[in-house]
Design a protein around this motif. Structure first.
Motif, PDB file in Angstrom:
ATOM      1  N   LEU A   6       0.854  -1.183   0.000  1.00  0.00           N
ATOM      2  CA  LEU A   6       0.000   0.000   0.000  1.00  0.00           C
ATOM      3  C   LEU A   6       0.891   1.234   0.000  1.00  0.00           C
ATOM      4  O   LEU A   6       1.724   1.407   0.886  1.00  0.00           O
ATOM      5  CB  LEU A   6      -0.905  -0.017   1.238  1.00  0.00           C
ATOM      6  N   VAL A   7       0.718   2.088  -1.019  1.00  0.00           N
ATOM      7  CA  VAL A   7       1.546   3.281  -1.202  1.00  0.00           C
ATOM      8  C   VAL A   7       0.659   4.509  -1.089  1.00  0.00           C
ATOM      9  O   VAL A   7      -0.426   4.547  -1.645  1.00  0.00           O
ATOM     10  CB  VAL A   7       2.220   3.260  -2.591  1.00  0.00           C
ATOM     11  N   GLY A   8       1.121   5.523  -0.387  1.00  0.00           N
ATOM     12  CA  GLY A   8       0.366   6.777  -0.315  1.00  0.00           C
ATOM     13  C   GLY A   8       0.401   7.397   1.061  1.00  0.00           C
ATOM     14  O   GLY A   8       1.438   7.442   1.718  1.00  0.00           O
ATOM     15  N   LYS A   9      -0.748   7.872   1.511  1.00  0.00           N
ATOM     16  CA  LYS A   9      -0.906   8.492   2.823  1.00  0.00           C
ATOM     17  C   LYS A   9      -1.966   7.729   3.610  1.00  0.00           C
ATOM     18  O   LYS A   9      -2.800   7.037   3.039  1.00  0.00           O
ATOM     19  CB  LYS A   9      -1.348   9.954   2.679  1.00  0.00           C
ATOM     20  N   ARG A  10      -1.939   7.912   4.911  1.00  0.00           N
ATOM     21  CA  ARG A  10      -2.933   7.257   5.772  1.00  0.00           C
ATOM     22  C   ARG A  10      -4.332   7.758   5.418  1.00  0.00           C
ATOM     23  O   ARG A  10      -4.543   8.932   5.171  1.00  0.00           O
ATOM     24  CB  ARG A  10      -2.619   7.569   7.240  1.00  0.00           C
ATOM     25  N   THR A  11      -5.292   6.838   5.375  1.00  0.00           N
ATOM     26  CA  THR A  11      -6.672   7.222   5.095  1.00  0.00           C
ATOM     27  C   THR A  11      -7.258   7.967   6.287  1.00  0.00           C
ATOM     28  O   THR A  11      -6.715   7.915   7.398  1.00  0.00           O
ATOM     29  CB  THR A  11      -7.545   5.989   4.777  1.00  0.00           C
ATOM     30  N   TRP A  12      -8.350   8.643   6.091  1.00  0.00           N
ATOM     31  CA  TRP A  12      -8.890   9.539   7.120  1.00  0.00           C
ATOM     32  C   TRP A  12      -9.539   8.824   8.289  1.00  0.00           C
ATOM     33  O   TRP A  12      -9.677   9.390   9.366  1.00  0.00           O
ATOM     34  CB  TRP A  12      -9.839  10.552   6.504  1.00  0.00           C
ATOM     35  N   GLY A  13      -9.974   7.607   8.145  1.00  0.00           N
ATOM     36  CA  GLY A  13     -10.449   6.838   9.287  1.00  0.00           C
ATOM     37  C   GLY A  13     -11.920   6.962   9.609  1.00  0.00           C
ATOM     38  O   GLY A  13     -12.335   6.670  10.724  1.00  0.00           O
TER      39      GLY A  13
END
Length: 103
Positions: A6-13
């Motif tokens: 998984l590449v990118g930024k943390r999801t907002w949750g």
């Protein structure tokens, strides 16, 4: 689930679902949390935290302006590396049946 990197930024949750249930006389809507999700690897802990990537990649504002997607670039770089290490092997098609249309 070991499906890939998984590449990118943390999801907002935000995983708790809301439904507009009560409509007030002034036209506004009252919502309430109604459901949540439980995951085998983290249980209930996704809410308000999200999912962290294996490789964190930031998209800088200046990259956004020029249309550069550093997350996609990194993901493609990883895919090409993995393909170089594990080349695709096509099956043998020599013994396949001939399914021609009838004359």
């Amino acid at each position: 689930m070991k499906l890939g990197i998984l590449v990118g930024k943390r999801t907002w949750g935000g995983v708790i679902g809301l439904r507009a249930r009560h409509f007030l006389v002034d036209g506004s809507v009252l919502t309430q949390p109604e459901n949540s999700s439980w995951f085998m690897d983290v249980g209930w802990k996704v809410e308000n935290y999200g999912t962290a990537p294996d490789i964190e990649v930031e998209i800088a504002p200046q990259d956004w302006v020029i249309g550069k997607d550093s997350q996609l670039d990194k993901a493609l770089e990883l895919i090409l590396e993995q393909l170089a290490q594990n080349p695709v092997q096509l099956p043998h098609f020599s013994d396949r049946p001939q399914l021609r249309l009838p004359d």
